[in-house]
Design a protein around this motif. Structure first.
Motif, short mmCIF file in Angstrom:
data_model
loop_
_atom_site.label_atom_id
_atom_site.label_comp_id
_atom_site.label_asym_id
_atom_site.label_seq_id
_atom_site.Cartn_x
_atom_site.Cartn_y
_atom_site.Cartn_z
N MET A 1 -2.76 13.13 0.07
CA MET A 1 -1.84 12.44 -0.38
C MET A 1 -2.17 11.61 1.06
O MET A 1 -2.18 11.99 1.76
N GLU A 2 -1.76 9.88 0.88
CA GLU A 2 -2.22 9.35 1.70
C GLU A 2 -1.07 8.08 1.29
O GLU A 2 -0.24 8.21 0.96
N LEU A 3 -0.67 8.57 3.25
CA LEU A 3 0.54 7.59 3.22
C LEU A 3 -0.11 5.70 4.02
O LEU A 3 -0.76 6.23 4.78
N LYS A 4 0.44 4.97 3.89
CA LYS A 4 0.40 4.10 4.70
C LYS A 4 0.91 4.06 5.82
O LYS A 4 2.27 4.23 6.06
N VAL A 5 0.32 3.52 7.57
CA VAL A 5 0.88 3.55 8.85
C VAL A 5 0.96 1.81 8.63
O VAL A 5 0.63 0.87 8.47
N THR A 6 2.42 1.74 9.75
CA THR A 6 3.16 0.61 9.22
C THR A 6 3.33 0.12 11.18
O THR A 6 3.96 1.37 11.67
N LEU A 8 5.56 -1.43 14.39
CA LEU A 8 7.08 -1.77 14.97
C LEU A 8 7.64 -2.88 13.85
O LEU A 8 8.35 -3.68 13.89
N GLU A 9 6.70 -3.73 14.15
CA GLU A 9 7.06 -4.88 13.97
C GLU A 9 6.90 -5.18 12.08
O GLU A 9 6.84 -5.77 11.65
N GLY A 10 6.59 -4.05 11.66
CA GLY A 10 6.71 -4.00 9.88
C GLY A 10 4.75 -4.73 9.48
O GLY A 10 5.24 -4.42 8.19
N LYS A 11 4.12 -4.45 9.96
CA LYS A 11 2.82 -5.56 9.50
C LYS A 11 1.71 -3.97 9.41
O LYS A 11 2.42 -2.47 9.89
N ALA A 12 1.37 -3.63 8.23
CA ALA A 12 0.32 -2.59 7.77
C ALA A 12 -0.73 -2.51 8.86
O ALA A 12 -1.41 -3.57 9.77
#
Length: 93
Positions: A1-6, A8-12
């Protein structure tokens, strides 16, 4: 399972690979309920208290004579063995 990390400012900020054996399981309602109940119980103030032998409003006189009753030897009526007696090791504030 692969998840996106963001960030605190909401950027990738990339992605992370997680194990399906741990993070791919269906959530169990009973375990979640127990955790929530535990957290709510830990919030309580804990100001409960029970009366011990010294705080019970009963006589300390010997209940009946030592011999000839056919029963066990008893002293005070405040002991935890009797109904209405004090708690031996109850909670204390």
């Amino acid at each position: 399972m692969e998840l996106k990390v963001t960030t605190l400012e909401g950027k990738a900020a990339g992605s992370v690979q997680l194990s399906d054996g741990i993070f791919g399981l269906e959530p169990r309602k009973d375990i979640i309920q127990r955790c929530v109940q535990w957290q709510l119980n830990k919030r309580q103030a804990g100001t409960h208290k029970t009366k011990d032998r010294a705080e019970i409003w009963r006589t300390g006189k010997k209940m009946y004579k030592q011999k000839g009753t056919g029963g066990a030897r008893h002293g005070s009526a405040r002991v935890p063995q009797f109904r209405g007696g004090g708690r031996a090791f109850g909670p204390v504030v």
